[in-house]
Design a protein around this motif. Structure first.
Motif, PDB file in Angstrom:
ATOM      1  N   UNK A  18       0.835  -1.211   0.000  1.00 26.51           N
ATOM      2  CA  UNK A  18       0.000   0.000   0.000  1.00 26.51           C
ATOM      3  C   UNK A  18       0.864   1.254   0.000  1.00 26.51           C
ATOM      4  N   UNK A  19       1.908   1.232   0.838  1.00 24.90           N
ATOM      5  CA  UNK A  19       2.840   2.361   0.896  1.00 24.90           C
ATOM      6  C   UNK A  19       3.570   2.526  -0.443  1.00 24.90           C
ATOM      7  N   UNK A  20       3.893   1.394  -1.076  1.00 31.62           N
ATOM      8  CA  UNK A  20       4.576   1.421  -2.363  1.00 31.62           C
ATOM      9  C   UNK A  20       3.713   2.061  -3.440  1.00 31.62           C
ATOM     10  N   UNK A  21       2.409   1.780  -3.434  1.00 31.36           N
ATOM     11  CA  UNK A  21       1.517   2.388  -4.430  1.00 31.36           C
ATOM     12  C   UNK A  21       1.481   3.909  -4.269  1.00 31.36           C
ATOM     13  N   UNK A  22       1.461   4.344  -3.041  1.00 31.40           N
ATOM     14  CA  UNK A  22       1.438   5.796  -2.795  1.00 31.40           C
ATOM     15  C   UNK A  22       2.718   6.457  -3.295  1.00 31.40           C
ATOM     16  N   UNK A  23       3.847   5.796  -3.073  1.00 29.54           N
ATOM     17  CA  UNK A  23       5.119   6.368  -3.525  1.00 29.54           C
ATOM     18  C   UNK A  23       5.202   6.394  -5.053  1.00 29.54           C
ATOM     19  N   UNK A  24       4.697   5.347  -5.694  1.00 29.35           N
ATOM     20  CA  UNK A  24       4.775   5.276  -7.154  1.00 29.35           C
ATOM     21  C   UNK A  24       3.927   6.345  -7.825  1.00 29.35           C
ATOM     22  N   UNK A  25       2.901   6.848  -7.135  1.00 30.99           N
ATOM     23  CA  UNK A  25       2.038   7.877  -7.721  1.00 30.99           C
ATOM     24  C   UNK A  25       2.719   9.235  -7.802  1.00 30.99           C
TER      25      UNK A  25
ATOM     26  N   UNK B 171      26.909   3.834 -21.018  1.00 30.66           N
ATOM     27  CA  UNK B 171      25.716   3.302 -20.347  1.00 30.66           C
ATOM     28  C   UNK B 171      25.241   4.231 -19.233  1.00 30.66           C
ATOM     29  N   UNK B 172      26.190   4.878 -18.579  1.00 29.49           N
ATOM     30  CA  UNK B 172      25.791   5.819 -17.524  1.00 29.49           C
ATOM     31  C   UNK B 172      24.920   6.932 -18.102  1.00 29.49           C
ATOM     32  N   UNK B 173      25.249   7.360 -19.316  1.00 24.21           N
ATOM     33  CA  UNK B 173      24.505   8.464 -19.939  1.00 24.21           C
ATOM     34  C   UNK B 173      23.195   7.998 -20.575  1.00 24.21           C
ATOM     35  N   UNK B 174      23.177   6.779 -21.106  1.00 23.73           N
ATOM     36  CA  UNK B 174      21.996   6.349 -21.872  1.00 23.73           C
ATOM     37  C   UNK B 174      21.008   5.513 -21.069  1.00 23.73           C
ATOM     38  N   UNK B 175      21.500   4.737 -20.105  1.00 21.89           N
ATOM     39  CA  UNK B 175      20.616   3.797 -19.403  1.00 21.89           C
ATOM     40  C   UNK B 175      20.044   4.388 -18.115  1.00 21.89           C
ATOM     41  N   UNK B 176      20.860   5.160 -17.392  1.00 21.63           N
ATOM     42  CA  UNK B 176      20.393   5.699 -16.113  1.00 21.63           C
ATOM     43  C   UNK B 176      19.073   6.479 -16.237  1.00 21.63           C
ATOM     44  N   UNK B 177      18.897   7.335 -17.260  1.00 22.52           N
ATOM     45  CA  UNK B 177      17.610   8.059 -17.360  1.00 22.52           C
ATOM     46  C   UNK B 177      16.405   7.146 -17.576  1.00 22.52           C
ATOM     47  N   UNK B 178      16.656   5.900 -17.999  1.00 20.68           N
ATOM     48  CA  UNK B 178      15.536   4.990 -18.262  1.00 20.68           C
ATOM     49  C   UNK B 178      14.944   4.403 -16.984  1.00 20.68           C
ATOM     50  N   UNK B 179      15.645   4.560 -15.855  1.00 20.21           N
ATOM     51  CA  UNK B 179      15.166   3.971 -14.597  1.00 20.21           C
ATOM     52  C   UNK B 179      13.767   4.469 -14.255  1.00 20.21           C
ATOM     53  N   UNK B 180      13.511   5.733 -14.514  1.00 15.66           N
ATOM     54  CA  UNK B 180      12.203   6.308 -14.184  1.00 15.66           C
ATOM     55  C   UNK B 180      11.075   5.597 -14.936  1.00 15.66           C
ATOM     56  N   UNK B 181      11.312   5.324 -16.208  1.00 11.01           N
ATOM     57  CA  UNK B 181      10.247   4.734 -17.032  1.00 11.01           C
ATOM     58  C   UNK B 181      10.138   3.228 -16.810  1.00 11.01           C
ATOM     59  N   UNK B 182      11.291   2.555 -16.626  1.00 16.05           N
ATOM     60  CA  UNK B 182      11.253   1.104 -16.372  1.00 16.05           C
ATOM     61  C   UNK B 182      10.521   0.789 -15.077  1.00 16.05           C
ATOM     62  N   UNK B 183      10.633   1.660 -14.093  1.00 19.62           N
ATOM     63  CA  UNK B 183      10.025   1.391 -12.788  1.00 19.62           C
ATOM     64  C   UNK B 183       8.508   1.297 -12.870  1.00 19.62           C
ATOM     65  N   UNK B 184       7.908   1.841 -13.938  1.00 17.41           N
ATOM     66  CA  UNK B 184       6.445   1.807 -14.067  1.00 17.41           C
ATOM     67  C   UNK B 184       5.914   0.393 -14.299  1.00 17.41           C
ATOM     68  N   UNK B 185       6.811  -0.538 -14.620  1.00 15.02           N
ATOM     69  CA  UNK B 185       6.372  -1.931 -14.794  1.00 15.02           C
ATOM     70  C   UNK B 185       5.745  -2.458 -13.501  1.00 15.02           C
ATOM     71  N   UNK B 186       6.200  -1.962 -12.354  1.00 15.93           N
ATOM     72  CA  UNK B 186       5.699  -2.484 -11.076  1.00 15.93           C
ATOM     73  C   UNK B 186       4.241  -2.116 -10.824  1.00 15.93           C
ATOM     74  N   UNK B 187       3.697  -1.124 -11.553  1.00 13.14           N
ATOM     75  CA  UNK B 187       2.297  -0.739 -11.329  1.00 13.14           C
ATOM     76  C   UNK B 187       1.339  -1.532 -12.233  1.00 13.14           C
TER      77      UNK B 187
END
Length: 506
Positions: free
Chosen positions: A230-237, A374-390
């Motif tokens: 439940x706490x995780x859903x609130x943080x993801x929003x 990879x530091x320049x190209x992959x790191x910014x993708x973390x924000x969008x990849x994390x949406x898989x958890x929702x």
């Protein structure tokens, strides 16, 4: 192999001109690393005709970039959905997945990416500078020493079992028992195969991996609407870039942790036949042993995520050293690189550094440039990849099962392996429901056969004398270190308990 700064600078500048090969390889490597069953090795084999058509330098750059990025990609599903892409990422979900469930998937991915890049970059530079000395490590680590290193990894079972010793040890021994299924390495006598020819080479690792982690996880998550708390859903929003920045900051604050755990990966990677799975388990075990907060491991602890990710990326540069210096591949991917070099008439060894320094040093500079990009190209993708958890588990569970069954089929192309993955999925599900840790089972499955192999080899050399395990000076030093690493947590706990008692009475 004399050190020459001019050669290195020239080589780095030259490698950057291959950006058009490195960038597509990075994204291809992330995809194949994230799919269980695929890996850099089998992807390079599939693309071997393309690689052979390239000139040796371009082909090596392509393979190195794919290899390094696939190692990082394997950690992505391990964090987001508890599915390690390869055995080398098997220790990553121990703390990465709990972070994702708490709504910290973006932070966890950022920590994984940054520790992978820093660990890989640092060990590549160290490997480049210390290659003549590191290449000698393989000569000093024989069967006896490898037995102790295996036990370092297996002792992680005791660490996992800390909260419920009996269940942890039962799970670990069950995994070791499964690991010994297959033909005996000395006499080729079948053990526990139940007549299945598909098990004569032992239990295949990928079906066991995806079954225990992925299929059992799919069975488990379908019982709820989301993998998030439940706490995780609130943080993801909340969204935004906060998680990425926080992950970057937290990893940089623990830079020393990245350094020493990645060095474990580099040293283990130099030993032919050892690999990322051993390195990540040993690094995790050592990280917890010498941590000031060992009780937090397994609950989403940042250092518990940094250790395996830094170590398994440290292995990548280590596996190249025995290949280029003495002509012995340190792993499956390095072996395929050797094939490509031989096809082009290139002989690896000391002469390569004299005759073709661009080919000898090129793999290391290509790896360093790959990690930097990879530091320049992959790191910014973390924000969008994390949406898989929702994503709702109604959609996620069948997708996980479909992907993982395909992944179980790919390495050997046996339908039997898909049934085996489902069987391990049922075992994993029962283990989760009854409080047994699937990671403890997997450690036994991965390291058990390797321990047996090195032990029997040592016994054969010593003509059956069991005391051979104490016959090596380096081995005895490693035994002492192993004993210390087992005793140390109890000493630290006793010290903390005494301090708490003293504070309570003050």
């Amino acid at each position: 192999m004399e050190f020459s700064l001019d050669i290195f600078i020239e080589q780095f500048a030259r490698t950057f001109t291959f950006w058009w090969v490195i960038l597509p390889s990075i994204f291809l490597g992330l995809v194949v690393g994230a799919i269980p069953g695929f890996s850099a090795a089998n992807t390079i084999i599939i693309l071997l005709p393309l690689t052979l058509a390239m000139d040796p330098e371009t082909g090596l750059t392509f393979m190195i970039a794919l290899y390094a990025s696939s190692r990082m990609g394997a950690g992505i599903p391990a964090i987001l959905v508890n599915i390690p892409g390869t055995a080398g990422a098997a220790a990553t979900p121990l703390d990465g997945y709990p972070m994702a469930r708490q709504g910290k998937a973006q932070q966890a991915l950022a920590i994984s990416f940054v520790s992978s890049v820093l660990g890989g970059l640092l060990t590549t530079i160290v490997a480049l500078l210390a290659m003549p000395w590191l290449s000698q490590v393989a000569y000093y680590l024989h069967s006896v020493e490898m037995i102790v290193i295996m036990i370092f990894g297996i002792s992680l079972i005791a660490t996992i079992a800390a909260r419920d010793t009996l269940k942890g040890l039962i799970a670990g021994f069950f995994g070791l028992m499964i690991g010994y299924v297959g033909a005996d390495v000395v006499y080729e006598a079948p053990r526990g195969t139940f007549g299945f020819l598909e098990l004569y080479d032992g239990v295949p690792l990928i079906p066991a991996l995806v079954g225990l982690f992925a299929v059992s996880e799919a069975f488990a998550v379908i019982e709820g609407e989301s993998i998030l708390t439940q706490r995780g859903r609130e943080l993801m929003q909340k969204g935004g870039w906060g998680g990425t920045i926080d992950g970057l900051r937290e990893t940089l604050k623990r830079w020393w942790h990245v350094v020493w755990t990645s060095m474990i990966g580099l040293v283990i990677g130099v030993v032919p036949g050892a690999g990322a799975a051993i390195a990540s388990f040993v690094a995790y075990q050592q990280s917890r042993t010498f941590s000031k907060t060992p009780e937090l491991y397994g609950t989403g602890h940042i250092e518990g995520l940094i250790a395996p990710e830094a170590a398994n990326n440290g292995v990548t540069s280590g596996t190249l050293i025995p290949l280029l210096v003495i002509g012995v591949p340190g792993g499956a991917t390095a072996a395929i690189m050797a094939v490509v070099l031989q096809y082009h008439g290139v002989t690896v060894g000391p002469d390569l550094f004299m005759n073709s320094p661009e080919l000898a040093y090129g793999p290391f500079t290509a790896m360093a440039v790959t990690y930097a990009l990879m530091m320049l190209t992959v790191l910014p993708l973390a924000r969008y990849m994390s949406n898989i958890t929702v994503v709702s588990t109604v959609y996620m569970a069948p997708i996980i099962i479909a992907f993982t069954l395909v992944g179980a089929f790919v390495p050997r192309e046996y339908t039997f392996d898909m049934y085996l993955a489902l069987g391990f999925g049922v075992i994993g599900y029962i283990a989760r429901k009854t409080g047994y840790h699937v990671a403890a089972i997997l450690i036994g499955v991965i390291l058990g056969p390797l321990l047996e192999q090195y032990f029997l080899r040592a016994l054969r050399i010593a003509q059956g004398d069991v005391m051979v395990v104490f016959s090596s000076t380096i081995g005895n030093i490693l035994w002492a270190m192993l004993l210390l690493s087992i005793i140390f947590p109890y000493l630290m706990e006793a010290r903390r308990r005494k301090a708490r008692d003293r504070d309570a009475t003050a």
